[in-house]
Design an enzyme around this catalytic site. Structure first.
Site, PDB file in Angstrom:
ATOM      1  N   ARG A  10       0.845  -1.179   0.000  1.00 37.09           N
ATOM      2  CA  ARG A  10       0.000   0.000   0.000  1.00 37.09           C
ATOM      3  C   ARG A  10       0.889   1.240   0.000  1.00 37.09           C
ATOM      4  O   ARG A  10       2.093   1.162   0.228  1.00 37.09           O
ATOM      5  CB  ARG A  10      -0.901   0.000   1.229  1.00 37.09           C
ATOM      6  CG  ARG A  10      -1.872  -1.165   1.285  1.00 37.09           C
ATOM      7  CD  ARG A  10      -2.527  -1.256   2.650  1.00 37.09           C
ATOM      8  NE  ARG A  10      -3.151   0.013   3.021  1.00 37.09           N
ATOM      9  CZ  ARG A  10      -3.224   0.474   4.263  1.00 37.09           C
ATOM     10  NH1 ARG A  10      -2.708  -0.191   5.270  1.00 37.09           N
ATOM     11  NH2 ARG A  10      -3.822   1.624   4.510  1.00 37.09           N
ATOM     12  N   SER A  12       0.479   4.031   2.009  1.00 37.97           N
ATOM     13  CA  SER A  12       0.487   4.840   3.225  1.00 37.97           C
ATOM     14  C   SER A  12       1.907   4.947   3.771  1.00 37.97           C
ATOM     15  O   SER A  12       2.786   4.126   3.456  1.00 37.97           O
ATOM     16  CB  SER A  12      -0.430   4.231   4.282  1.00 37.97           C
ATOM     17  OG  SER A  12       0.146   3.051   4.825  1.00 37.97           O
ATOM     18  N   LYS A  83      -1.973  -7.981  11.290  1.00 38.97           N
ATOM     19  CA  LYS A  83      -3.300  -7.832  11.884  1.00 38.97           C
ATOM     20  C   LYS A  83      -4.357  -7.492  10.838  1.00 38.97           C
ATOM     21  O   LYS A  83      -5.550  -7.627  11.093  1.00 38.97           O
ATOM     22  CB  LYS A  83      -3.295  -6.776  12.987  1.00 38.97           C
ATOM     23  CG  LYS A  83      -3.164  -5.350  12.512  1.00 38.97           C
ATOM     24  CD  LYS A  83      -3.398  -4.385  13.665  1.00 38.97           C
ATOM     25  CE  LYS A  83      -3.376  -2.939  13.191  1.00 38.97           C
ATOM     26  NZ  LYS A  83      -3.717  -1.993  14.266  1.00 38.97           N
ATOM     27  N   ASP A  84      -3.924  -7.039   9.639  1.00 34.67           N
ATOM     28  CA  ASP A  84      -4.874  -6.734   8.569  1.00 34.67           C
ATOM     29  C   ASP A  84      -5.328  -7.976   7.818  1.00 34.67           C
ATOM     30  O   ASP A  84      -6.293  -7.911   7.049  1.00 34.67           O
ATOM     31  CB  ASP A  84      -4.258  -5.753   7.562  1.00 34.67           C
ATOM     32  CG  ASP A  84      -4.070  -4.351   8.131  1.00 34.67           C
ATOM     33  OD1 ASP A  84      -4.779  -4.016   9.112  1.00 34.67           O
ATOM     34  OD2 ASP A  84      -3.224  -3.606   7.611  1.00 34.67           O
ATOM     35  N   THR A 135     -11.360   6.336  17.271  1.00 32.20           N
ATOM     36  CA  THR A 135     -10.954   5.007  16.824  1.00 32.20           C
ATOM     37  C   THR A 135     -12.028   4.469  15.894  1.00 32.20           C
ATOM     38  O   THR A 135     -13.207   4.832  16.021  1.00 32.20           O
ATOM     39  CB  THR A 135     -10.736   4.025  17.988  1.00 32.20           C
ATOM     40  OG1 THR A 135     -10.337   2.742  17.461  1.00 32.20           O
ATOM     41  CG2 THR A 135     -12.012   3.830  18.796  1.00 32.20           C
ATOM     42  N   ARG A 139     -13.020  -3.475  18.514  1.00 30.52           N
ATOM     43  CA  ARG A 139     -12.360  -4.007  19.720  1.00 30.52           C
ATOM     44  C   ARG A 139     -11.953  -2.868  20.647  1.00 30.52           C
ATOM     45  O   ARG A 139     -12.252  -2.897  21.856  1.00 30.52           O
ATOM     46  CB  ARG A 139     -11.131  -4.830  19.313  1.00 30.52           C
ATOM     47  CG  ARG A 139     -10.242  -5.270  20.488  1.00 30.52           C
ATOM     48  CD  ARG A 139      -8.945  -5.865  19.994  1.00 30.52           C
ATOM     49  NE  ARG A 139      -8.198  -4.923  19.176  1.00 30.52           N
ATOM     50  CZ  ARG A 139      -7.376  -3.991  19.651  1.00 30.52           C
ATOM     51  NH1 ARG A 139      -7.193  -3.889  20.962  1.00 30.52           N
ATOM     52  NH2 ARG A 139      -6.726  -3.171  18.851  1.00 30.52           N
ATOM     53  N   ARG A 140     -11.274  -1.867  20.104  1.00 28.90           N
ATOM     54  CA  ARG A 140     -10.847  -0.744  20.933  1.00 28.90           C
ATOM     55  C   ARG A 140     -12.046  -0.001  21.519  1.00 28.90           C
ATOM     56  O   ARG A 140     -12.027   0.420  22.678  1.00 28.90           O
ATOM     57  CB  ARG A 140      -9.977   0.214  20.116  1.00 28.90           C
ATOM     58  CG  ARG A 140      -8.595  -0.333  19.799  1.00 28.90           C
ATOM     59  CD  ARG A 140      -7.841   0.563  18.843  1.00 28.90           C
ATOM     60  NE  ARG A 140      -6.510   0.051  18.562  1.00 28.90           N
ATOM     61  CZ  ARG A 140      -5.812   0.326  17.476  1.00 28.90           C
ATOM     62  NH1 ARG A 140      -6.331   1.124  16.538  1.00 28.90           N
ATOM     63  NH2 ARG A 140      -4.602  -0.175  17.294  1.00 28.90           N
ATOM     64  N   ARG A 157     -10.686   7.794  10.771  1.00 27.88           N
ATOM     65  CA  ARG A 157     -10.078   7.137   9.618  1.00 27.88           C
ATOM     66  C   ARG A 157      -8.860   7.914   9.165  1.00 27.88           C
ATOM     67  O   ARG A 157      -8.639   9.045   9.549  1.00 27.88           O
ATOM     68  CB  ARG A 157     -11.082   7.046   8.450  1.00 27.88           C
ATOM     69  CG  ARG A 157     -12.262   6.114   8.681  1.00 27.88           C
ATOM     70  CD  ARG A 157     -11.873   4.656   8.721  1.00 27.88           C
ATOM     71  NE  ARG A 157     -10.990   4.269   7.622  1.00 27.88           N
ATOM     72  CZ  ARG A 157     -11.402   3.922   6.401  1.00 27.88           C
ATOM     73  NH1 ARG A 157     -12.690   3.943   6.129  1.00 27.88           N
ATOM     74  NH2 ARG A 157     -10.533   3.552   5.476  1.00 27.88           N
ATOM     75  N   GLY A 158      -8.086   7.306   8.276  1.00 32.06           N
ATOM     76  CA  GLY A 158      -6.892   7.950   7.733  1.00 32.06           C
ATOM     77  C   GLY A 158      -5.637   7.260   8.211  1.00 32.06           C
ATOM     78  O   GLY A 158      -5.655   6.437   9.136  1.00 32.06           O
ATOM     79  N   ASN A 159      -4.501   7.577   7.567  1.00 36.40           N
ATOM     80  CA  ASN A 159      -3.234   6.992   7.983  1.00 36.40           C
ATOM     81  C   ASN A 159      -2.765   7.626   9.288  1.00 36.40           C
ATOM     82  O   ASN A 159      -3.409   8.547   9.820  1.00 36.40           O
ATOM     83  CB  ASN A 159      -2.189   7.131   6.870  1.00 36.40           C
ATOM     84  CG  ASN A 159      -1.978   8.574   6.444  1.00 36.40           C
ATOM     85  OD1 ASN A 159      -2.013   9.482   7.262  1.00 36.40           O
ATOM     86  ND2 ASN A 159      -1.760   8.800   5.157  1.00 36.40           N
ATOM     87  N   VAL A 160      -1.655   7.138   9.809  1.00 35.89           N
ATOM     88  CA  VAL A 160      -1.206   7.582  11.131  1.00 35.89           C
ATOM     89  C   VAL A 160      -0.969   9.093  11.195  1.00 35.89           C
ATOM     90  O   VAL A 160      -1.489   9.764  12.099  1.00 35.89           O
ATOM     91  CB  VAL A 160       0.059   6.804  11.562  1.00 35.89           C
ATOM     92  CG1 VAL A 160       0.637   7.398  12.845  1.00 35.89           C
ATOM     93  CG2 VAL A 160      -0.283   5.330  11.774  1.00 35.89           C
ATOM     94  N   THR A 162      -2.270  11.457   9.410  1.00 31.40           N
ATOM     95  CA  THR A 162      -3.576  12.127   9.288  1.00 31.40           C
ATOM     96  C   THR A 162      -4.330  12.083  10.611  1.00 31.40           C
ATOM     97  O   THR A 162      -4.923  13.085  11.044  1.00 31.40           O
ATOM     98  CB  THR A 162      -4.409  11.477   8.184  1.00 31.40           C
ATOM     99  OG1 THR A 162      -3.753  11.650   6.920  1.00 31.40           O
ATOM    100  CG2 THR A 162      -5.798  12.084   8.112  1.00 31.40           C
ATOM    101  N   ARG A 163      -4.297  10.949  11.271  1.00 32.12           N
ATOM    102  CA  ARG A 163      -4.990  10.825  12.556  1.00 32.12           C
ATOM    103  C   ARG A 163      -4.379  11.748  13.607  1.00 32.12           C
ATOM    104  O   ARG A 163      -5.100  12.372  14.398  1.00 32.12           O
ATOM    105  CB  ARG A 163      -4.965   9.366  13.020  1.00 32.12           C
ATOM    106  CG  ARG A 163      -5.721   8.433  12.088  1.00 32.12           C
ATOM    107  CD  ARG A 163      -5.751   7.009  12.595  1.00 32.12           C
ATOM    108  NE  ARG A 163      -6.323   6.113  11.602  1.00 32.12           N
ATOM    109  CZ  ARG A 163      -6.839   4.913  11.860  1.00 32.12           C
ATOM    110  NH1 ARG A 163      -6.864   4.474  13.097  1.00 32.12           N
ATOM    111  NH2 ARG A 163      -7.328   4.172  10.891  1.00 32.12           N
ATOM    112  N   CYS A 250      -9.574  -7.995  11.070  1.00 33.03           N
ATOM    113  CA  CYS A 250      -9.116  -6.913  11.942  1.00 33.03           C
ATOM    114  C   CYS A 250     -10.263  -6.034  12.437  1.00 33.03           C
ATOM    115  O   CYS A 250     -10.071  -5.250  13.354  1.00 33.03           O
ATOM    116  CB  CYS A 250      -8.081  -6.062  11.213  1.00 33.03           C
ATOM    117  SG  CYS A 250      -8.732  -5.171   9.777  1.00 33.03           S
TER     118      CYS A 250
END
Length: 319
Positions: A10, A12, A83-84, A135, A139-140, A157-160, A162-163, A250
């Site tokens: 990917r 990201s 985990k994905d 989140t 689960r979280r 949502r979004g990549n790290v 962006t978050r 996931c």
């Protein structure tokens, strides 16, 4: 060694870090004559950003498009966050290597306001009533609500990066991310608390990289073998077996965490939780590392016997 391999990944920041890391490790072991090309592949999870992941089908959102390219022969190797991966891989493909595991825990990152008042080392229970927690993980969401029912959980949502920008802009008071992703991107200092996996069970295989190729590709198997870590493989085997038995991905409200004890025995904790915070089913198993997969399946069976199948059935009905 005069050969070229193509790695599907990917686009990201985190995915590229992972692919570059594997590329660099391959070159370090085999030398500069090994040519490694990165092939960027957009997945469904990358394209659809306006809805929570569990509303667009949780299984394989970040891997299906890459696996299709593997099967077609367009790429030779895929680098995933394990985990994905859904519980079952696409036919003809295999995970053939797991490099050393990064921190498997979930990380709590506070916005500027709460960081100024609470400081480092906080827990979810310390967040004030009405605090907005970001989140998309069911689960979280479930475990956070269990520890602090007063939280307002908002989709993130979004990549790290962006978050983190959304957090800094005040859209959230705090967010939950995987510690591994932050550490790998050099953002470990952003972490305000690493959550205890015994009380806040991580996603299965969080922090583990999965190197996937065509099952009959002996050349790629041999190339990536030196990158493997035996302990990570054992933990992944247990957690993947747990995931496969519960037919989960996931975005299913479940977690599993394996740890190796001083006597080389494997301790395994699993959880299945309703996103509302209750009911929550949790259990543990221990045994020899050689029986990792059996322990994972056995733990999943125990949770089903306790009643977790009702939570999973209700979740799948809502998908």
């Amino acid at each position: 060694m005069d050969t070229t391999i193509k790695i599907g990944t990917r686009g990201s920041e985190l995915a590229l870090w992972q692919a570059h890391h594997v590329r660099d490790e391959l070159r370090r072991h085999w030398g500069a004559r090994l040519v490694v090309e990165l092939v960027l592949i957009a997945t469904e999870g990358d394209r659809i950003l306006d809805r929570p992941l569990n509303q667009i089908g949780g299984k394989g959102l970040f891997v299906n498009a890459i696996e299709e390219q593997l099967v077609a022969g367009a790429v030779d190797l895929a680098v995933h966050s394990m985990k994905d991966l859904p519980g079952q891989l696409a036919p003809g493909l295999a995970v053939v290597c797991t490099p050393p595991r990064e921190d498997p825990r979930d990380a709590l990152v506070l916005g500027p306001g709460l960081r100024a008042t609470l400081g480092k080392g906080v827990t979810l229970a310390d967040l004030p009533p009405g605090a907005v927690l970001g989140t998309t993980s069911l689960r979280r969401t479930a475990l956070a609500r269990r520890q602090n029912p007063g939280l307002v959980v908002k989709s993130l949502r979004g990549n790290v990066p962006t978050r983190l920008r959304k957090l800094a802009a005040g859209e959230y008071d705090a967010i939950l991310l995987a510690a591994a992703g932050l550490v790998r991107l050099g953002l470990g200092d952003e972490i305000d608390a690493r959550l205890d996996p015994e009380s806040f069970c991580p996603a299965a295989c969080q922090g583990i990289l999965a190197l996937e190729c065509r099952g009959d590709d002996a050349n790629i198997r041999a190339l990536v073998a030196p990158l493997g870590d035996a302990d990570a493989w054992v933990m992944a085997s247990a957690e993947r077996a747990f995931l496969a038995r519960l037919d989960g991905g996931c975005q299913v409200p479940m977690g599993c965490h394996a740890s190796l004890q001083a006597d080389d025995r494997l301790h395994l904790r699993g959880v299945v939780a309703d996103p509302a915070g209750r009911p929550v089913f949790t259990a543990t198993r221990e045994g020899p590392r050689a029986e990792a997969a059996e322990l994972g399946r056995g733990l999943a069976e125990l949770l089903l016997q306790l009643g977790a199948d009702e939570v999973l059935a209700a979740h799948r009905t809502r998908e």
